[in-house]
Motif scaffolding. Structure first.
Motif, PDB file in Angstrom:
ATOM      1  N   GLY A   1      36.255  49.771 -17.684  1.00  9.44           N
ATOM      2  CA  GLY A   1      34.991  49.097 -17.946  1.00  9.44           C
ATOM      3  C   GLY A   1      34.449  48.381 -16.719  1.00  9.44           C
ATOM      4  O   GLY A   1      35.068  48.365 -15.645  1.00  9.44           O
ATOM      5  N   ARG A   2      33.308  47.786 -16.911  1.00  8.24           N
ATOM      6  CA  ARG A   2      32.600  47.013 -15.870  1.00  8.24           C
ATOM      7  C   ARG A   2      32.604  45.569 -16.349  1.00  8.24           C
ATOM      8  O   ARG A   2      31.903  45.190 -17.277  1.00  8.24           O
ATOM      9  CB  ARG A   2      31.176  47.558 -15.721  1.00  8.24           C
ATOM     10  CG  ARG A   2      30.206  46.743 -14.885  1.00  8.24           C
ATOM     11  CD  ARG A   2      28.870  47.469 -14.919  1.00  8.24           C
ATOM     12  NE  ARG A   2      27.801  46.797 -14.201  1.00  8.24           N
ATOM     13  CZ  ARG A   2      26.897  45.998 -14.764  1.00  8.24           C
ATOM     14  NH1 ARG A   2      26.952  45.739 -16.062  1.00  8.24           N
ATOM     15  NH2 ARG A   2      25.943  45.453 -14.041  1.00  8.24           N
ATOM     16  N   TYR A   3      33.417  44.743 -15.689  1.00  5.24           N
ATOM     17  CA  TYR A   3      33.660  43.391 -16.173  1.00  5.24           C
ATOM     18  C   TYR A   3      32.944  42.370 -15.295  1.00  5.24           C
ATOM     19  O   TYR A   3      33.110  42.349 -14.075  1.00  5.24           O
ATOM     20  CB  TYR A   3      35.159  43.114 -16.216  1.00  5.24           C
ATOM     21  CG  TYR A   3      35.883  44.009 -17.199  1.00  5.24           C
ATOM     22  CD1 TYR A   3      35.953  43.678 -18.547  1.00  5.24           C
ATOM     23  CD2 TYR A   3      36.449  45.214 -16.787  1.00  5.24           C
ATOM     24  CE1 TYR A   3      36.592  44.504 -19.459  1.00  5.24           C
ATOM     25  CE2 TYR A   3      37.086  46.047 -17.689  1.00  5.24           C
ATOM     26  CZ  TYR A   3      37.149  45.695 -19.023  1.00  5.24           C
ATOM     27  OH  TYR A   3      37.766  46.522 -19.926  1.00  5.24           O
ATOM     28  N   LYS A   4      32.172  41.520 -15.934  1.00  2.81           N
ATOM     29  CA  LYS A   4      31.419  40.487 -15.239  1.00  2.81           C
ATOM     30  C   LYS A   4      32.368  39.419 -14.710  1.00  2.81           C
ATOM     31  O   LYS A   4      33.270  38.948 -15.422  1.00  2.81           O
ATOM     32  CB  LYS A   4      30.409  39.859 -16.204  1.00  2.81           C
ATOM     33  CG  LYS A   4      29.626  38.685 -15.634  1.00  2.81           C
ATOM     34  CD  LYS A   4      28.646  39.115 -14.572  1.00  2.81           C
ATOM     35  CE  LYS A   4      27.788  37.943 -14.098  1.00  2.81           C
ATOM     36  NZ  LYS A   4      26.898  38.307 -12.980  1.00  2.81           N
ATOM     37  N   LEU A   5      32.178  39.040 -13.460  1.00  2.20           N
ATOM     38  CA  LEU A   5      32.989  38.005 -12.833  1.00  2.20           C
ATOM     39  C   LEU A   5      32.133  36.765 -12.603  1.00  2.20           C
ATOM     40  O   LEU A   5      31.044  36.861 -12.043  1.00  2.20           O
ATOM     41  CB  LEU A   5      33.541  38.497 -11.493  1.00  2.20           C
ATOM     42  CG  LEU A   5      34.435  39.738 -11.551  1.00  2.20           C
ATOM     43  CD1 LEU A   5      34.751  40.226 -10.140  1.00  2.20           C
ATOM     44  CD2 LEU A   5      35.713  39.448 -12.327  1.00  2.20           C
ATOM     45  N   THR A   6      32.638  35.634 -13.050  1.00  2.00           N
ATOM     46  CA  THR A   6      31.940  34.364 -12.844  1.00  2.00           C
ATOM     47  C   THR A   6      32.785  33.489 -11.939  1.00  2.00           C
ATOM     48  O   THR A   6      33.981  33.295 -12.196  1.00  2.00           O
ATOM     49  CB  THR A   6      31.713  33.647 -14.191  1.00  2.00           C
ATOM     50  OG1 THR A   6      30.984  34.516 -15.072  1.00  2.00           O
ATOM     51  CG2 THR A   6      30.933  32.364 -13.989  1.00  2.00           C
ATOM     52  N   SER A   7      32.180  33.001 -10.880  1.00  2.00           N
ATOM     53  CA  SER A   7      32.916  32.155  -9.953  1.00  2.00           C
ATOM     54  C   SER A   7      33.536  30.965 -10.688  1.00  2.00           C
ATOM     55  O   SER A   7      32.861  30.292 -11.467  1.00  2.00           O
ATOM     56  CB  SER A   7      31.977  31.656  -8.849  1.00  2.00           C
ATOM     57  OG  SER A   7      32.651  30.790  -7.966  1.00  2.00           O
TER      58      SER A   7
ATOM     59  N   ILE B   1      41.705  37.704 -17.720  1.00  2.00           N
ATOM     60  CA  ILE B   1      42.649  38.658 -18.313  1.00  2.00           C
ATOM     61  C   ILE B   1      42.340  38.877 -19.783  1.00  2.00           C
ATOM     62  O   ILE B   1      42.474  39.995 -20.297  1.00  2.00           O
ATOM     63  CB  ILE B   1      44.099  38.161 -18.112  1.00  2.00           C
ATOM     64  CG1 ILE B   1      44.430  38.146 -16.617  1.00  2.00           C
ATOM     65  CG2 ILE B   1      45.090  39.037 -18.866  1.00  2.00           C
ATOM     66  CD1 ILE B   1      45.695  37.384 -16.272  1.00  2.00           C
ATOM     67  N   GLY B   2      41.898  37.836 -20.457  1.00  2.00           N
ATOM     68  CA  GLY B   2      41.495  38.001 -21.861  1.00  2.00           C
ATOM     69  C   GLY B   2      40.362  39.004 -22.002  1.00  2.00           C
ATOM     70  O   GLY B   2      40.365  39.845 -22.909  1.00  2.00           O
ATOM     71  N   ASN B   3      39.380  38.930 -21.086  1.00  2.00           N
ATOM     72  CA  ASN B   3      38.276  39.891 -21.106  1.00  2.00           C
ATOM     73  C   ASN B   3      38.773  41.304 -20.803  1.00  2.00           C
ATOM     74  O   ASN B   3      38.348  42.272 -21.431  1.00  2.00           O
ATOM     75  CB  ASN B   3      37.207  39.493 -20.090  1.00  2.00           C
ATOM     76  CG  ASN B   3      36.433  38.259 -20.498  1.00  2.00           C
ATOM     77  OD1 ASN B   3      36.455  37.861 -21.668  1.00  2.00           O
ATOM     78  ND2 ASN B   3      35.747  37.643 -19.553  1.00  2.00           N
ATOM     79  N   LEU B   4      39.677  41.407 -19.819  1.00  2.00           N
ATOM     80  CA  LEU B   4      40.202  42.719 -19.438  1.00  2.00           C
ATOM     81  C   LEU B   4      41.046  43.324 -20.553  1.00  2.00           C
ATOM     82  O   LEU B   4      40.932  44.526 -20.852  1.00  2.00           O
ATOM     83  CB  LEU B   4      41.036  42.592 -18.156  1.00  2.00           C
ATOM     84  CG  LEU B   4      40.293  42.143 -16.888  1.00  2.00           C
ATOM     85  CD1 LEU B   4      41.284  41.908 -15.753  1.00  2.00           C
ATOM     86  CD2 LEU B   4      39.257  43.178 -16.487  1.00  2.00           C
TER      87      LEU B   4
END
Length: 347
Positions: free
Chosen positions: A89-95, A103-106
């Motif tokens: 997938g394409r996971y949004k990263l927030t600083s 890891i929960g999102n992944l």
């Protein structure tokens, strides 16, 4: 005895201090591993490809400097059993995001969809390239589908007019969606777009939705201004009704496969190609570009008039002079030709 009693509390204190220090260290490591801000500002998204293993994901996180401390991320991932739950997938990263949240999102596959918008697309190859830039699959996979006659027939199209199924708009689609599923999504949107009302308007014109889109692609090719589209559409519909050649310059440019042409000359008109509407009556077999929603609706809601000729205005405003007779048209055409000559536009 007294010295022994005194020594024991002192040793106990040292042990307690060491325990406290160790506990604080463990707590600090635990905090840094799971809860502390971890994600950097280096990347906006983490892309996990189909078939990636945990080692691949960890390598991307390290090489792209996605987290401040890769070792802490690895500790958290192992503790949360992520190595066995990798999802593409394409996971949004927030600083500042913590490892636990990332890891929960992944683990859960909670990716952010791609907001895919397209318009002004001329060729299938251009569209395939754009799809390849925005989604996981390579552009060649999309080209194969777009040129596949069996796929086109499955959706009720021919290989030539299949391109009309793709309605320019904004779509939200997950990055790792397979090409055939993406095409199926476009078909769903096509059916929504071609509502009962639009289909009835097409039927009143004695045209199928595909034919409306083909004509709309010509209208879009001719019109620089949206407000002129209904007028241009009405002109071509008049020509179709009279059984006249459409004689649309954009189709000649498409047939010649030379999009640098600014002035259509007699030598361009001689090409034997079904898209050359100076030689072949009726609509070409497919669109010369992806029609816009505005151009499709311009055909369905065209302006009623008696014009059958048009020529670009000599002021180069992008608008056209319209005429009912060939004599009127020739006057307009000469004005435009003189303007081209004055600007030294020879081709």
């Amino acid at each position: 005895m007294t010295n022994t009693k005194r020594a024991f509390p002192k040793a106990l204190k040292i042990v307690l201090i060491l325990v406290l220090i160790a506990g604080a260290a463990v707590a600090w490591i635990g905090y840094q591993t799971f809860l502390a801000p971890s994600v950097t500002e280096e990347q906006e998204y983490l892309y996990v490809n189909t078939g990636d293993r945990y080692e691949d994901v960890l390598a991307k996180i390290k090489s792209q400097k996605i987290v401040k401390n890769v070792r802490f991320f690895d500790y958290a991932a192992q503790a949360m059993d992520y190595p066995t739950l990798v999802k593409p997938g394409r996971y949004k990263l927030t600083s500042g995001m913590s490892n636990r949240r990332l890891i929960g999102n992944l683990r859960g596959g909670y990716q952010e969809p791609v907001k895919f918008r397209f318009e002004n697309i001329r060729l299938k190859e251009n569209f395939a390239a754009l799809l390849g830039e925005n989604f996981e699959a390579d552009s060649t996979a999309f080209v194969e589908i777009l040129n596949n006659g069996e796929v086109a027939e499955h959706y009720g199209f021919t290989k030539e007019n299949f391109f009309t199924m793709f309605i320019p708009n904004t779509y939200e689609i997950y990055w790792n969606t397979a090409p055939d599923k993406i095409v199926a999504r476009f078909h769903d949107e096509y059916n929504k777009f071609w509502s009962t009302g639009r289909r009835e308007k097409a039927s009143n014109l004695q045209l199928s939705p595909q034919e409306v889109s083909i004509l709309a692609s010509i209208v879009k090719g001719e019109a620089l201004h949206k407000d002129e589209m209904p007028l241009i559409a009405g002109l071509y519909l008049n020509r179709l009704k009279k059984g006249m050649l459409l004689q649309a310059d954009p189709t000649v440019i498409f047939a010649n496969n030379d999009f640098t042409i600014r002035r259509v000359l007699n030598r361009h008109l001689t090409i034997d190609n079904p898209y050359n509407t100076y030689r072949y009556k009726g609509l070409p077999p497919g669109p010369i570009m992806l029609p816009s929603i505005a151009s499709i609706d311009a055909v369905l809601d065209h302006t009623e008039h008696d014009f059958i000729y048009m020529c670009a205005k000599d002021d180069f405003s992008g608008y056209h002079n319209f005429a009912k007779t060939q004599a009127e048209h020739l006057i307009n055409a000469r004005k435009f030709q003189r303007a081209l000559d004055a600007r030294n536009i020879k081709r």
